[in-house]
Design a protein around this motif. Sequence first.
Motif, PDB file in Angstrom:
ATOM      1  N   LEU A 257     -15.030  65.180  12.546  1.00 50.93           N
ATOM      2  CA  LEU A 257     -16.213  65.816  13.146  1.00 50.93           C
ATOM      3  C   LEU A 257     -17.004  64.820  13.992  1.00 50.93           C
ATOM      4  O   LEU A 257     -17.416  65.130  15.111  1.00 50.93           O
ATOM      5  N   LYS A 258     -17.198  63.626  13.476  1.00 53.82           N
ATOM      6  CA  LYS A 258     -17.969  62.625  14.233  1.00 53.82           C
ATOM      7  C   LYS A 258     -17.165  62.090  15.415  1.00 53.82           C
ATOM      8  O   LYS A 258     -17.678  61.971  16.530  1.00 53.82           O
ATOM      9  N   ALA A 259     -15.898  61.767  15.192  1.00 52.77           N
ATOM     10  CA  ALA A 259     -15.070  61.172  16.247  1.00 52.77           C
ATOM     11  C   ALA A 259     -14.820  62.132  17.399  1.00 52.77           C
ATOM     12  O   ALA A 259     -14.767  61.717  18.559  1.00 52.77           O
ATOM     13  N   LEU A 260     -14.678  63.417  17.109  1.00 50.86           N
ATOM     14  CA  LEU A 260     -14.336  64.386  18.153  1.00 50.86           C
ATOM     15  C   LEU A 260     -15.541  65.128  18.717  1.00 50.86           C
ATOM     16  O   LEU A 260     -15.404  65.924  19.658  1.00 50.86           O
ATOM     17  N   GLU A 261     -16.724  64.867  18.191  1.00 52.07           N
ATOM     18  CA  GLU A 261     -17.939  65.498  18.706  1.00 52.07           C
ATOM     19  C   GLU A 261     -18.129  65.263  20.204  1.00 52.07           C
ATOM     20  O   GLU A 261     -18.505  66.195  20.930  1.00 52.07           O
ATOM     21  N   PRO A 262     -17.852  64.060  20.738  1.00 48.91           N
ATOM     22  CA  PRO A 262     -18.019  63.859  22.184  1.00 48.91           C
ATOM     23  C   PRO A 262     -17.135  64.768  23.045  1.00 48.91           C
ATOM     24  O   PRO A 262     -17.412  64.964  24.224  1.00 48.91           O
ATOM     25  N   LEU A 263     -16.077  65.330  22.458  1.00 48.61           N
ATOM     26  CA  LEU A 263     -15.195  66.233  23.194  1.00 48.61           C
ATOM     27  C   LEU A 263     -15.612  67.687  23.035  1.00 48.61           C
ATOM     28  O   LEU A 263     -14.953  68.584  23.553  1.00 48.61           O
ATOM     29  N   GLY A 264     -16.689  67.928  22.300  1.00 47.25           N
ATOM     30  CA  GLY A 264     -17.149  69.293  22.074  1.00 47.25           C
ATOM     31  C   GLY A 264     -16.381  70.008  20.978  1.00 47.25           C
ATOM     32  O   GLY A 264     -16.440  71.234  20.871  1.00 47.25           O
TER      33      GLY A 264
ATOM     34  N   HIS B  93       0.511  61.153  15.352  1.00 43.81           N
ATOM     35  CA  HIS B  93      -0.163  60.679  16.555  1.00 43.81           C
ATOM     36  C   HIS B  93      -0.731  61.923  17.210  1.00 43.81           C
ATOM     37  O   HIS B  93       0.016  62.749  17.730  1.00 43.81           O
ATOM     38  N   LEU B  94      -2.054  62.061  17.158  1.00 46.94           N
ATOM     39  CA  LEU B  94      -2.734  63.202  17.755  1.00 46.94           C
ATOM     40  C   LEU B  94      -3.456  62.726  19.006  1.00 46.94           C
ATOM     41  O   LEU B  94      -4.262  61.802  18.941  1.00 46.94           O
ATOM     42  N   ALA B  95      -3.167  63.337  20.136  1.00 48.25           N
ATOM     43  CA  ALA B  95      -3.803  62.961  21.402  1.00 48.25           C
ATOM     44  C   ALA B  95      -4.626  64.141  21.907  1.00 48.25           C
ATOM     45  O   ALA B  95      -4.096  65.239  22.089  1.00 48.25           O
ATOM     46  N   PHE B  96      -5.908  63.901  22.127  1.00 50.17           N
ATOM     47  CA  PHE B  96      -6.831  64.916  22.621  1.00 50.17           C
ATOM     48  C   PHE B  96      -7.161  64.626  24.081  1.00 50.17           C
ATOM     49  O   PHE B  96      -7.254  63.472  24.485  1.00 50.17           O
ATOM     50  N   VAL B  97      -7.371  65.676  24.861  1.00 47.71           N
ATOM     51  CA  VAL B  97      -7.698  65.541  26.281  1.00 47.71           C
ATOM     52  C   VAL B  97      -9.203  65.374  26.457  1.00 47.71           C
ATOM     53  O   VAL B  97      -9.989  66.126  25.886  1.00 47.71           O
ATOM     54  N   ALA B  98      -9.581  64.385  27.246  1.00 49.29           N
ATOM     55  CA  ALA B  98     -10.986  64.186  27.624  1.00 49.29           C
ATOM     56  C   ALA B  98     -11.159  64.639  29.070  1.00 49.29           C
ATOM     57  O   ALA B  98     -10.235  64.531  29.878  1.00 49.29           O
ATOM     58  N   LYS B  99     -12.345  65.134  29.379  1.00 55.76           N
ATOM     59  CA  LYS B  99     -12.643  65.567  30.749  1.00 55.76           C
ATOM     60  C   LYS B  99     -12.892  64.386  31.674  1.00 55.76           C
ATOM     61  O   LYS B  99     -12.701  64.480  32.875  1.00 55.76           O
ATOM     62  N   ASN B 100     -13.359  63.279  31.083  1.00 53.13           N
ATOM     63  CA  ASN B 100     -13.679  62.102  31.894  1.00 53.13           C
ATOM     64  C   ASN B 100     -13.575  60.850  31.026  1.00 53.13           C
ATOM     65  O   ASN B 100     -13.414  60.932  29.811  1.00 53.13           O
ATOM     66  N   ARG B 101     -13.675  59.709  31.662  1.00 55.94           N
ATOM     67  CA  ARG B 101     -13.531  58.443  30.950  1.00 55.94           C
ATOM     68  C   ARG B 101     -14.703  58.179  30.007  1.00 55.94           C
ATOM     69  O   ARG B 101     -14.541  57.508  28.978  1.00 55.94           O
TER      70      ARG B 101
ATOM     71  N   GLY C 281      -0.839  55.454  36.498  1.00 57.97           N
ATOM     72  CA  GLY C 281      -1.954  54.742  37.104  1.00 57.97           C
ATOM     73  C   GLY C 281      -3.322  55.279  36.732  1.00 57.97           C
ATOM     74  O   GLY C 281      -4.321  54.594  36.903  1.00 57.97           O
ATOM     75  N   LYS C 282      -3.386  56.513  36.215  1.00 57.42           N
ATOM     76  CA  LYS C 282      -4.670  57.122  35.863  1.00 57.42           C
ATOM     77  C   LYS C 282      -4.827  57.369  34.362  1.00 57.42           C
ATOM     78  O   LYS C 282      -5.796  57.968  33.938  1.00 57.42           O
ATOM     79  N   TYR C 283      -3.890  56.920  33.552  1.00 55.38           N
ATOM     80  CA  TYR C 283      -3.905  57.191  32.110  1.00 55.38           C
ATOM     81  C   TYR C 283      -4.935  56.285  31.447  1.00 55.38           C
ATOM     82  O   TYR C 283      -4.710  55.108  31.213  1.00 55.38           O
ATOM     83  N   TYR C 284      -6.110  56.862  31.132  1.00 60.02           N
ATOM     84  CA  TYR C 284      -7.221  56.117  30.541  1.00 60.02           C
ATOM     85  C   TYR C 284      -7.379  56.634  29.115  1.00 60.02           C
ATOM     86  O   TYR C 284      -7.665  57.821  28.895  1.00 60.02           O
ATOM     87  N   ALA C 285      -7.193  55.763  28.128  1.00 60.16           N
ATOM     88  CA  ALA C 285      -7.165  56.230  26.747  1.00 60.16           C
ATOM     89  C   ALA C 285      -7.761  55.218  25.788  1.00 60.16           C
ATOM     90  O   ALA C 285      -7.942  54.044  26.114  1.00 60.16           O
ATOM     91  N   ALA C 286      -8.057  55.713  24.595  1.00 58.80           N
ATOM     92  CA  ALA C 286      -8.486  54.878  23.472  1.00 58.80           C
ATOM     93  C   ALA C 286      -7.773  55.391  22.228  1.00 58.80           C
ATOM     94  O   ALA C 286      -7.472  56.591  22.118  1.00 58.80           O
ATOM     95  N   PHE C 287      -7.516  54.478  21.294  1.00 53.96           N
ATOM     96  CA  PHE C 287      -6.772  54.799  20.080  1.00 53.96           C
ATOM     97  C   PHE C 287      -7.522  54.274  18.856  1.00 53.96           C
ATOM     98  O   PHE C 287      -8.000  53.146  18.855  1.00 53.96           O
TER      99      PHE C 287
ATOM    100  N   CYS D 236      -7.806  60.568  29.185  1.00 55.30           N
ATOM    101  CA  CYS D 236      -8.269  61.202  30.423  1.00 55.30           C
ATOM    102  C   CYS D 236      -7.243  60.890  31.497  1.00 55.30           C
ATOM    103  O   CYS D 236      -6.877  59.731  31.705  1.00 55.30           O
ATOM    104  N   HIS D 237      -6.789  61.930  32.199  1.00 51.97           N
ATOM    105  CA  HIS D 237      -5.791  61.759  33.256  1.00 51.97           C
ATOM    106  C   HIS D 237      -6.422  61.783  34.647  1.00 51.97           C
ATOM    107  O   HIS D 237      -5.727  61.838  35.638  1.00 51.97           O
ATOM    108  N   GLU D 238      -7.757  61.757  34.695  1.00 50.90           N
ATOM    109  CA  GLU D 238      -8.477  61.822  35.974  1.00 50.90           C
ATOM    110  C   GLU D 238      -8.835  60.414  36.450  1.00 50.90           C
ATOM    111  O   GLU D 238      -9.039  59.505  35.648  1.00 50.90           O
ATOM    112  N   SER D 239      -8.957  60.274  37.749  1.00 51.98           N
ATOM    113  CA  SER D 239      -9.425  59.008  38.309  1.00 51.98           C
ATOM    114  C   SER D 239     -10.886  58.805  37.967  1.00 51.98           C
ATOM    115  O   SER D 239     -11.604  59.762  37.672  1.00 51.98           O
ATOM    116  N   GLU D 240     -11.315  57.560  38.017  1.00 55.61           N
ATOM    117  CA  GLU D 240     -12.717  57.249  37.724  1.00 55.61           C
ATOM    118  C   GLU D 240     -13.604  57.946  38.746  1.00 55.61           C
ATOM    119  O   GLU D 240     -13.304  57.950  39.935  1.00 55.61           O
ATOM    120  N   ALA D 241     -14.696  58.535  38.274  1.00 56.91           N
ATOM    121  CA  ALA D 241     -15.606  59.286  39.171  1.00 56.91           C
ATOM    122  C   ALA D 241     -16.372  58.352  40.069  1.00 56.91           C
ATOM    123  O   ALA D 241     -16.652  57.238  39.771  1.00 56.91           O
TER     124      ALA D 241
END
Length: 122
Positions: A20-27, A61-69, A98-104, A117-122
Motif C-alpha cells: 500500500l505504501k510503496a504503490l501509493e505513488p502509482l495510484g 518479479h513484479l513490474a508496475f508501469v509508471a506514468k513518469n520518472r 534508451g528510455k527504460y527508467y526503473a527502480a527495484f 517508465c518507458h517515457e522520455s524525461e519531460a
Amino acid sequence: MFDHVVFGVSDYAASKAFFLKALEPLGIAVVQEGRHGIELSSDGKVSLCMFQTDEKPAHLHLAFVAKNRQQVEAFYNAALDAGGDDNGAPGLRPNYSGKYYAAFVIGPDGHNIEVVCHESEA
C-alpha cells in the motif's frame, strides 16, 4: 497482458502495509479486502491480489508501469520507507532500452518489485 496476479505472502499485515505504501505513488489502492486476502488496483479493476499462506512461494518479479520518472522515484522512496530493501535505485537501464527508467526494491517476502517508465524525461 494479464488480467490479475495472485500470490501468497508469509506475513499478510507486513505485505499489505508494504505494498500500500510503496504503490501509493502509482495510484494503487485497495479495491476489496476479505477472507481471501486483499485486492489492489489503480483503476478499480482488480489487478494484484495477495493472501496469507504458510507455503514458501518462489520469488516473483513484479513490474508496475509508471506514468513518469517522478512516479518511479516516489515509489522507490515510499518502498524503502515501508521497509523494502534497495535492489536498484531509480535510473536509466540502457541495457533494456534508451528510455527504460526503473527502480527495484525487495519486498517483505523477497519479491523483486519494480516500477518502470518507458517515457522520455519531460
